[in-house]
Design a protein around this motif. Structure first.
Motif, PDB file in Angstrom:
ATOM      1  N   ASN A 199      17.123  -4.194   6.472  1.00  0.00           N
ATOM      2  CA  ASN A 199      15.798  -3.559   6.424  1.00  0.00           C
ATOM      3  C   ASN A 199      15.196  -3.624   5.027  1.00  0.00           C
ATOM      4  OD1 ASN A 199      16.087  -2.889   9.113  1.00  0.00           O
ATOM      5  ND2 ASN A 199      16.710  -0.781   8.721  1.00  0.00           N
ATOM      6  N   LEU A 213      -0.488   7.460  10.852  1.00  0.00           N
ATOM      7  CA  LEU A 213       0.226   6.245  10.468  1.00  0.00           C
ATOM      8  C   LEU A 213       1.489   6.524   9.670  1.00  0.00           C
ATOM      9  CD1 LEU A 213      -2.699   3.862   9.417  1.00  0.00           C
ATOM     10  CD2 LEU A 213      -1.483   3.971  11.599  1.00  0.00           C
ATOM     11  N   ARG A 214       1.751   7.762   9.355  1.00  0.00           N
ATOM     12  CA  ARG A 214       2.953   8.061   8.575  1.00  0.00           C
ATOM     13  C   ARG A 214       4.201   7.823   9.408  1.00  0.00           C
ATOM     14  NH1 ARG A 214       4.580  12.360   6.556  1.00  0.00           N
ATOM     15  NH2 ARG A 214       5.337  11.396   4.646  1.00  0.00           N
ATOM     16  N   GLY A 215       5.257   7.400   8.721  1.00  0.00           N
ATOM     17  CA  GLY A 215       6.506   7.084   9.399  1.00  0.00           C
ATOM     18  C   GLY A 215       6.624   5.631   9.798  1.00  0.00           C
ATOM     19  N   SER A 216       5.590   4.823   9.498  1.00  0.00           N
ATOM     20  CA  SER A 216       5.642   3.398   9.789  1.00  0.00           C
ATOM     21  C   SER A 216       5.391   2.619   8.507  1.00  0.00           C
ATOM     22  CB  SER A 216       4.598   3.021  10.850  1.00  0.00           C
ATOM     23  OG  SER A 216       3.297   3.165  10.327  1.00  0.00           O
ATOM     24  N   VAL A 217       5.627   1.325   8.564  1.00  0.00           N
ATOM     25  CA  VAL A 217       5.454   0.490   7.384  1.00  0.00           C
ATOM     26  C   VAL A 217       3.999   0.063   7.188  1.00  0.00           C
ATOM     27  CG1 VAL A 217       5.799  -1.742   8.512  1.00  0.00           C
ATOM     28  CG2 VAL A 217       6.570  -1.435   6.157  1.00  0.00           C
ATOM     29  N   LEU A 218       3.149   0.288   8.188  1.00  0.00           N
ATOM     30  CA  LEU A 218       1.762  -0.168   8.130  1.00  0.00           C
ATOM     31  C   LEU A 218       0.978   0.410   6.949  1.00  0.00           C
ATOM     32  CD1 LEU A 218      -0.426  -1.879   9.435  1.00  0.00           C
ATOM     33  CD2 LEU A 218      -0.975   0.058  10.932  1.00  0.00           C
ATOM     34  N   TYR A 220       1.786  -1.548   3.821  1.00  0.00           N
ATOM     35  CA  TYR A 220       1.205  -2.892   3.843  1.00  0.00           C
ATOM     36  C   TYR A 220      -0.296  -2.827   3.546  1.00  0.00           C
ATOM     37  CZ  TYR A 220       5.373  -5.226   5.643  1.00  0.00           C
ATOM     38  OH  TYR A 220       6.634  -5.762   5.766  1.00  0.00           O
ATOM     39  N   LEU A 224       7.842   5.220   4.634  1.00  0.00           N
ATOM     40  CA  LEU A 224       8.847   4.491   5.407  1.00  0.00           C
ATOM     41  C   LEU A 224      10.000   5.389   5.811  1.00  0.00           C
ATOM     42  CD1 LEU A 224       8.951   1.351   3.058  1.00  0.00           C
ATOM     43  CD2 LEU A 224       7.409   1.804   4.965  1.00  0.00           C
ATOM     44  N   ASN A 233      10.952   6.544   8.652  1.00  0.00           N
ATOM     45  CA  ASN A 233      11.677   6.172   9.869  1.00  0.00           C
ATOM     46  C   ASN A 233      12.430   4.851   9.725  1.00  0.00           C
ATOM     47  OD1 ASN A 233      10.626   8.450  11.078  1.00  0.00           O
ATOM     48  ND2 ASN A 233       8.909   7.386  12.013  1.00  0.00           N
ATOM     49  N   ILE A 234      12.268   4.184   8.580  1.00  0.00           N
ATOM     50  CA  ILE A 234      12.962   2.923   8.331  1.00  0.00           C
ATOM     51  C   ILE A 234      14.055   3.183   7.303  1.00  0.00           C
ATOM     52  CG2 ILE A 234      12.723   0.548   7.536  1.00  0.00           C
ATOM     53  CD1 ILE A 234       9.824   0.639   8.394  1.00  0.00           C
TER      54      ILE A 234
END
Length: 339
Positions: free
Chosen positions: A104, A180-185, A188, A266, A268-269
């Protein structure tokens, strides 16, 4: 006359000529030689001291990572462990979920770094070569990105991506904003907008590099019929390989060890920097449940496992440097010549 006699005679003549030249210079030659050797000796001690300060903590972590718990409290053991073990690496790997987390982290760091350098190259070239309204104001904003720490705008970033919307369109169509929190978007999007980690520094470095490339190269390309984009991709980018290599390696390493943006966007990653910060807590729970110690792990053993995890985080970076050191050194030297 043999070669040995000839070389001995030349040595004697050189010594005589040195003292004779020193006498003729009224001692200046001897002072010059002594000053030269003194400078080299002082430089040697300074370089040795700097290298020791840098390497000693790493060597200490390597030594501790192979020690059993009883060796940590043995006053007779300093560097070489008496009970050699690799169990610390197994525990650290288990707590960090190392294989999955390593993949990851590699994917995120590589994609973010490539995106950052691609966007910052375009912006830096624009600042170096084109005139546009409020150019100095926008460049001042770039300097502010470098000067102001990202923690200052952490609340704004949290609220912006927690209730993400574009001119109220999403709320108008769906009745609510997008989380959008918790994602990589979000990360980016920030990197694509030159607001990612250290993006202001990359823009400044690339802009300074392009400013010092002679404009005659572009003018010659324009005369040959090249447009702006073709000149940029065919002439300027190949010449900018040194600074782009440096910026990419800096971006990759900083992203690899980043904890601020990783925890904010990030969550969740699973990334190495985030998992490393949780080793102590997981070790305490492991010792209580598995070994039956009510107080959890000792301070020394906790530091040992954390040190082992730290080594496992930086080992891929060391491997990367071993493969990229030639290009990195060339990029630094090339940047110094052109800048």
């Amino acid at each position: 006359m043999s070669r040995v006699e000839l070389s001995t005679g030349q040595l004697v003549n050189n010594k005589k000529s040195f003292w004779e030249r020193n006498r003729q210079s009224e001692g200046y030659l001897l002072k010059s030689v002594l000053m030269d050797y003194s400078y080299k000796l002082i430089r040697l001690f300074l370089l040795f001291g700097m290298c020791f300060l840098i390497l000693q903590p790493i060597l200490n972590k390597i030594s501790i990572s192979f020690m059993a718990e009883e060796d940590l409290y043995n006053a007779t053991i300093t560097a070489i462990p008496e009970h050699f073990t690799t169990g610390n690496y197994q525990l650290a790997s288990q707590f960090m979920e190392y294989t999955k987390t390593l993949i990851n982290t590699t994917v995120v760091a590589l994609t973010i770094s490539v995106l950052q350098i691609a966007v910052c190259t375009l912006v830096g070239y624009g600042f170096a070569r084109f005139e546009f309204p409020l150019k100095k104001f926008w460049f001042a904003c770039v300097i502010l990105i470098i000067v102001i720490p990202p923690q200052t705008i952490s609340t704004s970033l949290h609220l912006h991506f927690r209730f993400f919307d574009i001119f109220g369109i999403f709320k108008l169509l769906t009745g609510e904003t997008i989380n959008l929190r918790g994602s990589v978007l979000p990360y980016y999007l920030m990197s694509a907008g030159c607001m990612g980690l250290k993006n202001g520094l990359y823009i400044f470095m690339i802009r300074q590099f392009f400013r010092n490339i002679p404009k005659e190269l572009e003018e010659a390309a324009y005369v040959d019929g090249c447009g702006t984009l073709k000149t940029f991709f065919s002439i300027m980018l190949p010449d900018a390989k040194p600074i782009l290599t440096s910026c990419f390696l800096f971006a990759f390493v900083w992203q690899w060890t980043d904890g601020f943006y990783s925890k904010m966007f990030l969550g969740n990653i699973k990334l190495l920097s985030v998992q490393l910060s949780m080793i102590a807590e997981r070790l305490g729970a492991y010792v209580q449940l598995t070994l039956g110690r009510p107080g959890g792990a000792s301070v020394g053993y906790t530091n040992c496992i954390v040190s082992t995890g730290t080594l496992m985080v930086i080992i891929p970076l060391l491997v990367l440097y071993l493969f990229a050191q030639k290009g990195f050194v060339e990029s630094i030297s090339g940047s110094g010549i052109k800048m």
